[in-house]
Design a protein around this motif. Structure first.
Motif, PDB file in Angstrom:
ATOM      1  N   ILE A 183      15.296 -10.480  23.706  1.00 63.19           N
ATOM      2  CA  ILE A 183      15.465 -11.314  24.890  1.00 63.19           C
ATOM      3  C   ILE A 183      16.919 -11.696  25.154  1.00 63.19           C
ATOM      4  CG2 ILE A 183      13.161 -12.298  24.561  1.00 63.19           C
ATOM      5  CD1 ILE A 183      14.662 -14.910  23.766  1.00 63.19           C
ATOM      6  N   LEU A 184      17.820 -11.344  24.243  1.00 62.88           N
ATOM      7  CA  LEU A 184      19.227 -11.715  24.392  1.00 62.88           C
ATOM      8  C   LEU A 184      19.986 -10.714  25.255  1.00 62.88           C
ATOM      9  CD1 LEU A 184      20.118 -12.848  20.765  1.00 62.88           C
ATOM     10  CD2 LEU A 184      19.845 -14.297  22.767  1.00 62.88           C
ATOM     11  N   LYS A 185      21.081 -11.189  25.841  1.00 64.08           N
ATOM     12  CA  LYS A 185      21.991 -10.299  26.542  1.00 64.08           C
ATOM     13  C   LYS A 185      22.719  -9.427  25.522  1.00 64.08           C
ATOM     14  CE  LYS A 185      22.949 -13.948  29.898  1.00 64.08           C
ATOM     15  NZ  LYS A 185      24.004 -14.885  30.401  1.00 64.08           N
ATOM     16  N   PRO A 186      23.157  -8.236  25.926  1.00 63.40           N
ATOM     17  CA  PRO A 186      23.886  -7.379  24.980  1.00 63.40           C
ATOM     18  C   PRO A 186      25.113  -8.050  24.388  1.00 63.40           C
ATOM     19  CG  PRO A 186      23.240  -6.125  26.917  1.00 63.40           C
ATOM     20  CD  PRO A 186      22.906  -7.565  27.215  1.00 63.40           C
ATOM     21  N   SER A 187      25.744  -8.942  25.145  1.00 59.50           N
ATOM     22  CA  SER A 187      26.952  -9.607  24.661  1.00 59.50           C
ATOM     23  C   SER A 187      26.667 -10.794  23.750  1.00 59.50           C
ATOM     24  CB  SER A 187      27.798 -10.078  25.848  1.00 59.50           C
ATOM     25  OG  SER A 187      27.047 -10.968  26.664  1.00 59.50           O
ATOM     26  N   ASP A 188      25.426 -11.268  23.694  1.00 58.24           N
ATOM     27  CA  ASP A 188      25.073 -12.394  22.830  1.00 58.24           C
ATOM     28  C   ASP A 188      25.087 -11.978  21.363  1.00 58.24           C
ATOM     29  OD1 ASP A 188      24.732 -14.068  24.997  1.00 58.24           O
ATOM     30  OD2 ASP A 188      22.557 -13.831  25.063  1.00 58.24           O
ATOM     31  N   ILE A 189      25.390 -12.931  20.513  1.00 61.63           N
ATOM     32  CA  ILE A 189      25.464 -12.678  19.068  1.00 61.63           C
ATOM     33  C   ILE A 189      24.226 -13.246  18.383  1.00 61.63           C
ATOM     34  CG2 ILE A 189      26.670 -13.372  16.953  1.00 61.63           C
ATOM     35  CD1 ILE A 189      29.284 -13.092  18.534  1.00 61.63           C
ATOM     36  N   LEU A 190      23.608 -12.442  17.535  1.00 63.12           N
ATOM     37  CA  LEU A 190      22.443 -12.863  16.761  1.00 63.12           C
ATOM     38  C   LEU A 190      22.744 -12.700  15.280  1.00 63.12           C
ATOM     39  CD1 LEU A 190      19.460 -13.814  16.827  1.00 63.12           C
ATOM     40  CD2 LEU A 190      18.816 -11.392  16.695  1.00 63.12           C
ATOM     41  N   VAL A 191      22.555 -13.786  14.542  1.00 62.93           N
ATOM     42  CA  VAL A 191      22.752 -13.781  13.092  1.00 62.93           C
ATOM     43  C   VAL A 191      21.409 -14.054  12.426  1.00 62.93           C
ATOM     44  CG1 VAL A 191      23.952 -14.843  11.155  1.00 62.93           C
ATOM     45  CG2 VAL A 191      25.109 -14.650  13.376  1.00 62.93           C
ATOM     46  N   ALA A 192      20.983 -13.170  11.550  1.00 58.79           N
ATOM     47  CA  ALA A 192      19.760 -13.366  10.774  1.00 58.79           C
ATOM     48  C   ALA A 192      20.153 -14.004   9.441  1.00 58.79           C
ATOM     49  CB  ALA A 192      19.039 -12.045  10.552  1.00 58.79           C
ATOM     50  N   ASP A 193      19.907 -15.304   9.328  1.00 58.69           N
ATOM     51  CA  ASP A 193      20.355 -16.075   8.166  1.00 58.69           C
ATOM     52  C   ASP A 193      19.179 -16.333   7.229  1.00 58.69           C
ATOM     53  OD1 ASP A 193      21.549 -17.725   6.358  1.00 58.69           O
ATOM     54  OD2 ASP A 193      21.787 -19.432   7.720  1.00 58.69           O
ATOM     55  N   ALA A 194      19.185 -15.661   6.094  1.00 53.48           N
ATOM     56  CA  ALA A 194      18.091 -15.795   5.131  1.00 53.48           C
ATOM     57  C   ALA A 194      18.268 -16.979   4.197  1.00 53.48           C
ATOM     58  CB  ALA A 194      17.944 -14.521   4.318  1.00 53.48           C
ATOM     59  N   ASN A 195      19.446 -17.613   4.195  1.00 58.55           N
ATOM     60  CA  ASN A 195      19.661 -18.787   3.334  1.00 58.55           C
ATOM     61  C   ASN A 195      19.201 -18.559   1.902  1.00 58.55           C
ATOM     62  OD1 ASN A 195      19.054 -20.671   6.182  1.00 58.55           O
ATOM     63  ND2 ASN A 195      20.905 -20.977   4.999  1.00 58.55           N
ATOM     64  N   THR A 196      19.518 -17.402   1.343  1.00 62.29           N
ATOM     65  CA  THR A 196      19.194 -17.006  -0.037  1.00 62.29           C
ATOM     66  C   THR A 196      17.712 -16.722  -0.249  1.00 62.29           C
ATOM     67  OG1 THR A 196      18.732 -19.178  -1.076  1.00 62.29           O
ATOM     68  CG2 THR A 196      21.056 -18.565  -0.818  1.00 62.29           C
ATOM     69  N   GLY A 197      16.919 -16.606   0.821  1.00 64.61           N
ATOM     70  CA  GLY A 197      15.464 -16.590   0.691  1.00 64.61           C
ATOM     71  C   GLY A 197      14.812 -15.281   0.326  1.00 64.61           C
ATOM     72  N   TRP A 198      15.523 -14.160   0.412  1.00 71.38           N
ATOM     73  CA  TRP A 198      14.916 -12.870   0.102  1.00 71.38           C
ATOM     74  C   TRP A 198      15.215 -12.427  -1.328  1.00 71.38           C
ATOM     75  CZ3 TRP A 198      17.594 -10.857   5.082  1.00 71.38           C
ATOM     76  CH2 TRP A 198      16.780 -11.112   6.197  1.00 71.38           C
ATOM     77  N   THR A 199      14.268 -11.728  -1.924  1.00 65.57           N
ATOM     78  CA  THR A 199      14.593 -10.966  -3.121  1.00 65.57           C
ATOM     79  C   THR A 199      15.411  -9.752  -2.687  1.00 65.57           C
ATOM     80  OG1 THR A 199      12.632  -9.559  -2.966  1.00 65.57           O
ATOM     81  CG2 THR A 199      12.400 -11.637  -4.187  1.00 65.57           C
ATOM     82  N   ALA A 209      14.978  -1.973   8.218  1.00 59.72           N
ATOM     83  CA  ALA A 209      14.087  -2.027   9.386  1.00 59.72           C
ATOM     84  C   ALA A 209      14.807  -2.453  10.658  1.00 59.72           C
ATOM     85  CB  ALA A 209      12.927  -2.979   9.108  1.00 59.72           C
ATOM     86  N   VAL A 210      15.934  -3.165  10.541  1.00 59.14           N
ATOM     87  CA  VAL A 210      16.664  -3.622  11.738  1.00 59.14           C
ATOM     88  C   VAL A 210      17.994  -2.894  11.895  1.00 59.14           C
ATOM     89  CG1 VAL A 210      15.553  -5.870  11.626  1.00 59.14           C
ATOM     90  CG2 VAL A 210      17.791  -5.570  10.552  1.00 59.14           C
ATOM     91  N   SER A 211      18.123  -1.752  11.265  1.00 58.21           N
ATOM     92  CA  SER A 211      19.397  -1.026  11.276  1.00 58.21           C
ATOM     93  C   SER A 211      19.784  -0.537  12.657  1.00 58.21           C
ATOM     94  CB  SER A 211      19.342   0.165  10.305  1.00 58.21           C
ATOM     95  OG  SER A 211      18.320   1.081  10.703  1.00 58.21           O
ATOM     96  N   ASP A 212      18.827  -0.484  13.568  1.00 57.84           N
ATOM     97  CA  ASP A 212      19.116  -0.034  14.940  1.00 57.84           C
ATOM     98  C   ASP A 212      19.521  -1.186  15.858  1.00 57.84           C
ATOM     99  OD1 ASP A 212      16.427  -0.977  14.591  1.00 57.84           O
ATOM    100  OD2 ASP A 212      15.983  -0.275  16.632  1.00 57.84           O
ATOM    101  N   LEU A 213      19.517  -2.413  15.357  1.00 58.35           N
ATOM    102  CA  LEU A 213      19.787  -3.588  16.188  1.00 58.35           C
ATOM    103  C   LEU A 213      21.204  -4.116  15.981  1.00 58.35           C
ATOM    104  CD1 LEU A 213      16.491  -5.649  15.706  1.00 58.35           C
ATOM    105  CD2 LEU A 213      17.038  -3.990  17.508  1.00 58.35           C
ATOM    106  N   ASP A 214      21.699  -4.790  17.007  1.00 60.15           N
ATOM    107  CA  ASP A 214      22.981  -5.479  16.907  1.00 60.15           C
ATOM    108  C   ASP A 214      22.715  -6.868  16.334  1.00 60.15           C
ATOM    109  OD1 ASP A 214      25.499  -6.490  17.150  1.00 60.15           O
ATOM    110  OD2 ASP A 214      25.540  -6.515  19.342  1.00 60.15           O
ATOM    111  N   VAL A 215      22.795  -6.990  15.011  1.00 60.87           N
ATOM    112  CA  VAL A 215      22.487  -8.239  14.337  1.00 60.87           C
ATOM    113  C   VAL A 215      23.375  -8.386  13.106  1.00 60.87           C
ATOM    114  CG1 VAL A 215      20.615  -7.164  12.996  1.00 60.87           C
ATOM    115  CG2 VAL A 215      20.642  -9.657  13.322  1.00 60.87           C
ATOM    116  N   TYR A 216      23.804  -9.601  12.835  1.00 62.21           N
ATOM    117  CA  TYR A 216      24.554  -9.912  11.630  1.00 62.21           C
ATOM    118  C   TYR A 216      23.556 -10.324  10.542  1.00 62.21           C
ATOM    119  CZ  TYR A 216      28.816 -10.183  14.509  1.00 62.21           C
ATOM    120  OH  TYR A 216      29.870  -9.911  15.346  1.00 62.21           O
ATOM    121  N   ILE A 217      23.839  -9.934   9.308  1.00 62.91           N
ATOM    122  CA  ILE A 217      23.006 -10.308   8.169  1.00 62.91           C
ATOM    123  C   ILE A 217      23.744 -11.377   7.363  1.00 62.91           C
ATOM    124  CG2 ILE A 217      21.835  -9.520   6.081  1.00 62.91           C
ATOM    125  CD1 ILE A 217      20.716  -8.319   8.685  1.00 62.91           C
ATOM    126  N   GLU A 218      23.090 -12.525   7.163  1.00 61.79           N
ATOM    127  CA  GLU A 218      23.746 -13.630   6.464  1.00 61.79           C
ATOM    128  C   GLU A 218      23.011 -14.036   5.192  1.00 61.79           C
ATOM    129  OE1 GLU A 218      24.814 -18.335   7.191  1.00 61.79           O
ATOM    130  OE2 GLU A 218      24.969 -16.951   8.895  1.00 61.79           O
TER     131      GLU A 218
END
Length: 367
Positions: A183-199, A209-218
């Motif tokens: 739903i975001l514009k191409p110019s918008d920034i999205l950060v996926a912040d796991a806050n240490t929650g994943w193994t 799974a999200v390698s095709d998306l414009d997203v930051y991994i935190e």
């Protein structure tokens, strides 16, 4: 100039949305902040605020701030609050670790220094490097559709940068990231912040799974080593937060190419003195920063604004306006969000006046 008294108040900060949720089922409904005042024999008083994100986020908790102040405050009586290097040396000698306890004492001294000099803190931190600071909005962890709906609402308020709270079930997190990016514009920034929650295994699944998306991994995993392992598996821009706790961690991360961006939380590293050191090291090394804190109200937001305004725009990835998340005003003069941006006050010091009459009785007063 000498410190003559240190006073602290406990202040509740309710949330507009009722609850803030992040990884591993953690949530807070009312934040517990501590406001600190440092009085001097020159008639100048400095103020600061510290607000941990609950007790399960970092090695910090709200009552620990006040307990630590009781330990440290007597050591600072009689010290010169404008001699910030010595203030920090005294604190570090008196109490090993616990930087979040030292942070409000350090920040209140910066407020005093600014008031004595007749200058806003951002000028003391290097001067204005940008006139206004771009903000991000944190999106509390919920079902994918609800999170996407909130992003749509916040976009209308001028935000263009969004920090998505993930770190739950990997399949759910993949759905959250995809729903929000869609739903975001191409110019918008999205950060996926796991806050240490994943193994490590969960993080590996999500980044693939999200390698095709414009997203930051935190901060996908609890440890530095696990995070670096995930960084090596993804081409997405990579953010480190919880494991960058001071200059030594930052130097290690820089030397090992562990991240593209860091989150520089002022209380996590011990206040403005050490945050400025880390900020300048990041700028010299070409690493952008989100300049923020664990949580807070008007005084924390003002502190963030001064450090961010003195940081060059290209290295200030974003900042946080925590006072727009809550329902309670605790100081006048604090920055206010305008179309997704804020700026620091030009008044001397932090430029805020705490509403002390609304705080109730102090929980600590040391002379």
């Amino acid at each position: 100039m000498k410190i003559t008294a240190i006073t602290a108040w406990q202040v509740d900060l309710p949330l507009k949305e009722g609850r803030y949720s992040w990884s591993n089922g953690n949530f807070v409904e009312v934040f517990d902040a501590t406001v600190v005042a440092i009085e001097t024999d020159a008639g100048i008083t400095g103020y600061a605020e510290c607000c941990p994100l609950g007790s399960a986020y970092l090695p910090s908790y709200a009552r620990g701030v006040r307990s630590g102040l009781e330990e440290l405050a007597p050591k600072l009586i009689g010290q010169d609050p404008t001699n910030l290097g010595e203030i920090n040396r005294v604190m570090d000698a008196a109490l090993r670790g616990h930087p979040y306890i030292k942070a409000p004492l350090d920040i209140a001294c910066w407020d005093i220094l600014g008031k004595q000099a007749g200058m806003p803190v951002y000028k003391l931190l290097g001067g204005a490097a940008q006139e206004k600071v771009a903000l991000y909005r944190a999106i509390s962890q919920e079902e994918p559709e609800k999170m996407a709906g909130k992003i749509a609402g916040y976009s209308a308020e001028g935000y263009t940068k969004f920090q998505l709270k993930v770190g739950g079930n990997a399949d759910d997190d993949i759905a959250r990231i995809r729903a929000c990016r869609e739903i975001l514009k191409p110019s918008d920034i999205l950060v996926a912040d796991a806050n240490t929650g994943w193994t490590r295994a969960e993080a590996a699944r999500v980044v693939a799974a999200v390698s095709d998306l414009d997203v930051y991994i935190e901060q996908p995993c609890p440890t530095y080593e696990e995070c670096v392992s995930i960084r090596r598996r993804t081409a997405r821009p990579f953010v480190l937060d919880e494991v960058i706790t001071g200059p030594a961690d930052l130097v290690r991360g820089l030397s090992e190419d562990a991240m593209d961006i860091i989150n520089l939380k002022i209380s996590k590293v011990g206040g403005l003195t050490k945050a400025r050191l880390m900020r300048d090291l990041c700028v010299a090394s070409g690493i952008p920063m989100t300049i923020e804190d664990t949580w807070g109200g008007d005084i924390v937001t003002a502190t963030i604004a001064h450090l961010a305004r003195s940081t060059p725009e290209e290295f200030c990835f974003s900042a946080t306006d925590f006072n727009s998340y809550g329902t309670r005003e605790i100081a006048t003069g604090a920055p206010k969000r305008v179309d997704g941006f804020m700026t620091a006050s030009d008044a001397p010091g932090l430029g805020v006046v705490p509403l002390i009459d609304t705080f109730g009785a102090p929980v600590l007063h040391i002379t």
